[in-house]
Enzyme design. Structure first.
Site, PDB file in Angstrom:
ATOM      1  N   LYS A   1      11.405 -16.978  -8.448  1.00 27.45           N
ATOM      2  CA  LYS A   1      10.846 -15.877  -9.238  1.00 27.45           C
ATOM      3  C   LYS A   1       9.920 -16.450 -10.330  1.00 27.45           C
ATOM      4  CE  LYS A   1      12.159 -11.987 -12.070  1.00 27.45           C
ATOM      5  NZ  LYS A   1      13.149 -11.500 -13.006  1.00 27.45           N
TER       6      LYS A   1
ATOM      7  N   ASP B   1      -5.046  -5.424   2.822  1.00 26.81           N
ATOM      8  CA  ASP B   1      -6.248  -6.167   3.194  1.00 26.81           C
ATOM      9  C   ASP B   1      -6.196  -7.615   2.716  1.00 26.81           C
ATOM     10  OD1 ASP B   1      -7.518  -4.081   4.543  1.00 26.81           O
ATOM     11  OD2 ASP B   1      -8.143  -3.172   2.652  1.00 26.81           O
TER      12      ASP B   1
ATOM     13  N   ASP C   1      -8.012  -8.204  10.348  1.00 24.51           N
ATOM     14  CA  ASP C   1      -8.044  -6.764  10.641  1.00 24.51           C
ATOM     15  C   ASP C   1      -7.423  -6.556  12.026  1.00 24.51           C
ATOM     16  OD1 ASP C   1      -8.835  -4.173  11.503  1.00 24.51           O
ATOM     17  OD2 ASP C   1     -10.424  -4.185   9.988  1.00 24.51           O
TER      18      ASP C   1
ATOM     19  N   LYS D   1     -16.386   3.188   9.646  1.00 22.96           N
ATOM     20  CA  LYS D   1     -15.311   2.340  10.204  1.00 22.96           C
ATOM     21  C   LYS D   1     -15.274   2.432  11.740  1.00 22.96           C
ATOM     22  CE  LYS D   1     -12.449   2.366   6.097  1.00 22.96           C
ATOM     23  NZ  LYS D   1     -11.339   2.937   5.365  1.00 22.96           N
TER      24      LYS D   1
ATOM     25  N   PHE E   1      -7.023   5.020  11.811  1.00 25.08           N
ATOM     26  CA  PHE E   1      -6.902   6.037  10.770  1.00 25.08           C
ATOM     27  C   PHE E   1      -7.673   5.533   9.560  1.00 25.08           C
ATOM     28  CE2 PHE E   1      -3.782   9.518  11.378  1.00 25.08           C
ATOM     29  CZ  PHE E   1      -3.539   9.311  12.724  1.00 25.08           C
TER      30      PHE E   1
ATOM     31  N   ASN F   1       0.855  -1.184   0.000  1.00 26.12           N
ATOM     32  CA  ASN F   1       0.000   0.000   0.000  1.00 26.12           C
ATOM     33  C   ASN F   1       0.887   1.228   0.000  1.00 26.12           C
ATOM     34  OD1 ASN F   1      -2.386  -1.381   0.177  1.00 26.12           O
ATOM     35  ND2 ASN F   1      -2.665  -1.038   2.360  1.00 26.12           N
TER      36      ASN F   1
HETATM   37  N1  CTP Z   1      -6.386  -1.836   9.595  1.00 24.72           N
HETATM   38  C1  CTP Z   1      -5.848  -2.901  10.292  1.00 24.72           C
HETATM   39  N2  CTP Z   1      -5.771  -4.123   9.715  1.00 24.72           N
HETATM   40  C2  CTP Z   1      -6.199  -4.310   8.442  1.00 24.72           C
HETATM   41  C3  CTP Z   1      -6.746  -3.241   7.720  1.00 24.72           C
HETATM   42  C4  CTP Z   1      -6.808  -2.002   8.318  1.00 24.72           C
HETATM   43  O1  CTP Z   1      -5.458  -2.725  11.439  1.00 24.72           O
HETATM   44  N3  CTP Z   1      -6.104  -5.526   7.910  1.00 24.72           N
HETATM   45  C5  CTP Z   1      -6.485  -0.535  10.263  1.00 24.72           C
HETATM   46  C6  CTP Z   1      -5.581   0.550   9.710  1.00 24.72           C
HETATM   47  O2  CTP Z   1      -4.335   0.577  10.383  1.00 24.72           O
HETATM   48  C7  CTP Z   1      -6.395   1.813   9.990  1.00 24.72           C
HETATM   49  C8  CTP Z   1      -7.837   1.343   9.908  1.00 24.72           C
HETATM   50  O3  CTP Z   1      -7.784  -0.070  10.071  1.00 24.72           O
HETATM   51  O4  CTP Z   1      -6.196   2.288  11.295  1.00 24.72           O
HETATM   52  C9  CTP Z   1      -8.530   1.667   8.643  1.00 24.72           C
HETATM   53  O5  CTP Z   1      -7.759   1.237   7.538  1.00 24.72           O
HETATM   54  P1  CTP Z   1      -8.279   1.479   6.056  1.00 24.72           P
HETATM   55  O6  CTP Z   1      -7.304   0.886   5.097  1.00 24.72           O
HETATM   56  O7  CTP Z   1      -8.676   2.917   5.891  1.00 24.72           O
HETATM   57  O8  CTP Z   1      -9.609   0.677   6.060  1.00 24.72           O
HETATM   58  P2  CTP Z   1      -9.977  -0.825   5.846  1.00 24.72           P
HETATM   59  O9  CTP Z   1     -10.530  -1.346   7.131  1.00 24.72           O
HETATM   60  O10 CTP Z   1      -8.849  -1.585   5.238  1.00 24.72           O
HETATM   61  O11 CTP Z   1     -11.191  -0.677   4.823  1.00 24.72           O
HETATM   62  P3  CTP Z   1     -11.189  -0.362   3.237  1.00 24.72           P
HETATM   63  O12 CTP Z   1      -9.854  -0.816   2.704  1.00 24.72           O
HETATM   64  O13 CTP Z   1     -12.328  -1.153   2.753  1.00 24.72           O
HETATM   65  O14 CTP Z   1     -11.401   1.126   3.100  1.00 24.72           O
END
Ligand code: CTP
Length: 399
Positions: free
Chosen positions: A287, A277, A304, A335, A321, A208
């Site tokens: 490779k 995610d 998550d 969220k 965040f 990311n």
């Molecule tokens: N987060 C996490 N673990 C994951 C995904 C997200 O701890 N597997 C946490 C991030 O560190 C952040 C928050 O969740 O504090 C929101 O992350 P974000 O990427 O904005 O949201 P997602 O929950 O991944 O949702 P989406 O990608 O569908 O927007």
């Protein structure tokens, strides 16, 4: 609102002058108004234009410069400064200060100012150890001058020992960290920052976009608040802030494991990391060669981390965040509810003004009952304001 501290940075002629622009930037990040004065020999190592670009103000160089005097003259500058920091300060400059010389702009300003004077020495280790230098320093200390450093390590001349200029973030923290209330003393904070890397094969992966700057700024600010911090970071090229314990991880699963190894005693958890995610179902040991015109990559959902912390039996105060490109506050509030966390920071990552790679950002802090916008400022200053909100809520929950 805290008043901005007026800091004059004096640069003298040593190789460590290459670190001075970073010091100026870090002081400004912490809300200081900075003006720069360079000696003639400092200009042999670094250009005034660099310092002008970083500080946003013309650099003062000469005592008898009619044009500069018609702007902010040297006496005015001496009165303006609340603090004068000489970084780097050579042995020669320290000697001049000790004898009260006023043969250029910087030495004259020091004599003409009531400001606090701080010296960050940088020189060869023999010059540092020389009794003359040490006596000069004693004289300065007796007169109330504050000395920061020098640090130990490899020197530009190839020798190893005491004499390196203290790192800019350490100087900035020492000079401006005082203004921060130590309201998180003894409080344990676990933070995640940066991206994660999900390997596809030994040379490729899914990641990311995240520079890690926000998470690191937050760790630095939390350290200034007196907290004990564990910073669990994905792959970023940032220096660890002073006083912060850092754990490096690569994948989302590594981050999950590291968080749960350290969360038991944590009071506050802040998830700033841009966690992948999904990860590939299989990691190829070799490779992958391009054979077909197209290929499919099967991905599986990662746990998550933030949600898993909020679901603990006795969870810490949990902050997330939300990186969003549209309907920022609405998506962030969804969220907040879905992940059952105490607070979410809505972070706009779209466009040039967005959070990516920028030193500045604007955010909105959402809790169940409140939405607090914080205008665009440095990520360090945003962190200070965010921590003030976290402290007030955390203290309310833990009277
Ligand atoms: N987060 C996490 N673990 C994951 C995904 C997200 O701890 N597997 C946490 C991030 O560190 C952040 C928050 O969740 O504090 C929101 O992350 P974000 O990427 O904005 O949201 P997602 O929950 O991944 O949702 P989406 O990608 O569908 O927007």
């Amino acid at each position: 609102m805290r008043k901005n501290k007026q800091v004059l940075v004096g640069i003298t002629g040593g190789i460590a002058a290459y670190k001075s622009p970073d010091l100026v930037r870090r002081l400004m990040d912490r809300g200081a108004d900075v003006r720069v004065v360079m000696t003639e020999s400092a200009c042999e190592f670094i250009t005034p234009l660099t310092l002008q670009a970083v500080s946003g103000h013309p650099v003062h160089q000469h005592l008898l410069d009619a044009e500069a005097e018609s702007g902010m003259g040297h006496i005015e500058l001496a009165r303006w400064a609340e603090m004068i920091v000489i970084a780097p300060s050579t042995a020669n400059f320290i000697a001049k200060m000790a004898t009260g010389k006023a043969d250029d702009l910087l030495t004259t300003l020091i004599l003409a100012s009531k400001a606090e004077i701080v010296v960050a020495p940088a020189m060869n280790r023999q010059m540092w150890q020389n009794p003359t230098t040490q006596e000069n320093l004693e004289t300065l200390i007796e007169r109330g001058v504050r000395i920061i450093g020098p640090a130990e390590g490899g020197q530009a001349c190839g020798e190893i020992g005491l004499g390196r200029m203290t790192e800019p973030d350490e100087i900035a923290q020492e000079l401006l960290g005082d203004g921060i209330p130590k309201s998180l003393t003894g409080v344990r904070v676990v933070l995640t920052a940066g991206p994660t890397w999900e390997a596809i094969d030994p040379v490729r992966g899914i990641t990311n976009r995240s520079s890690g700057k926000m998470g690191f700024a937050l760790a630095e600010a939390a350290s200034d608040f007196g907290a004990e911090i564990i910073l669990i970071s994905g792959p970023v090229s940032l220096e660890t802030p002073q006083g912060v314990e850092r754990i490096n991880v690569v994948s989302s699963q590594d981050m999950f494991t590291a968080v749960h190894e350290h969360i038991t005693n944590a009071d506050i958890f802040i998830g700033v990391a841009a966690v992948s995610d999904y990860r590939p179902v299989m990691i190829s040991e070799q490779k992958i060669k391009k054979v077909e015109d197209s290929m499919e990559l099967k991905l599986v959902r990662n746990p998550d981390i933030l949600r898993s912390v909020a679901e603990l039996e006795d969870p810490p105060f949990t902050v997330g965040f939300a990186a969003e490109t549209e309907c920022i506050d609405e998506n962030a509030r969804i969220k907040l509810t879905n992940k059952r966390i105490d607070m979410i920071v809505a972070n706009n990552v779209a466009g040039e003004e967005g959070a990516f790679d920028n030193d500045c950002n604007q955010i909105t802090v959402h809790t169940e009952n409140q939405s607090i916008p914080i205008e665009r400022k440095s990520k360090y200053q945003l962190s200070v304001e965010l921590l003030e909100i976290i402290v007030s809520l955390w203290e309310h929950n833990n009277p």
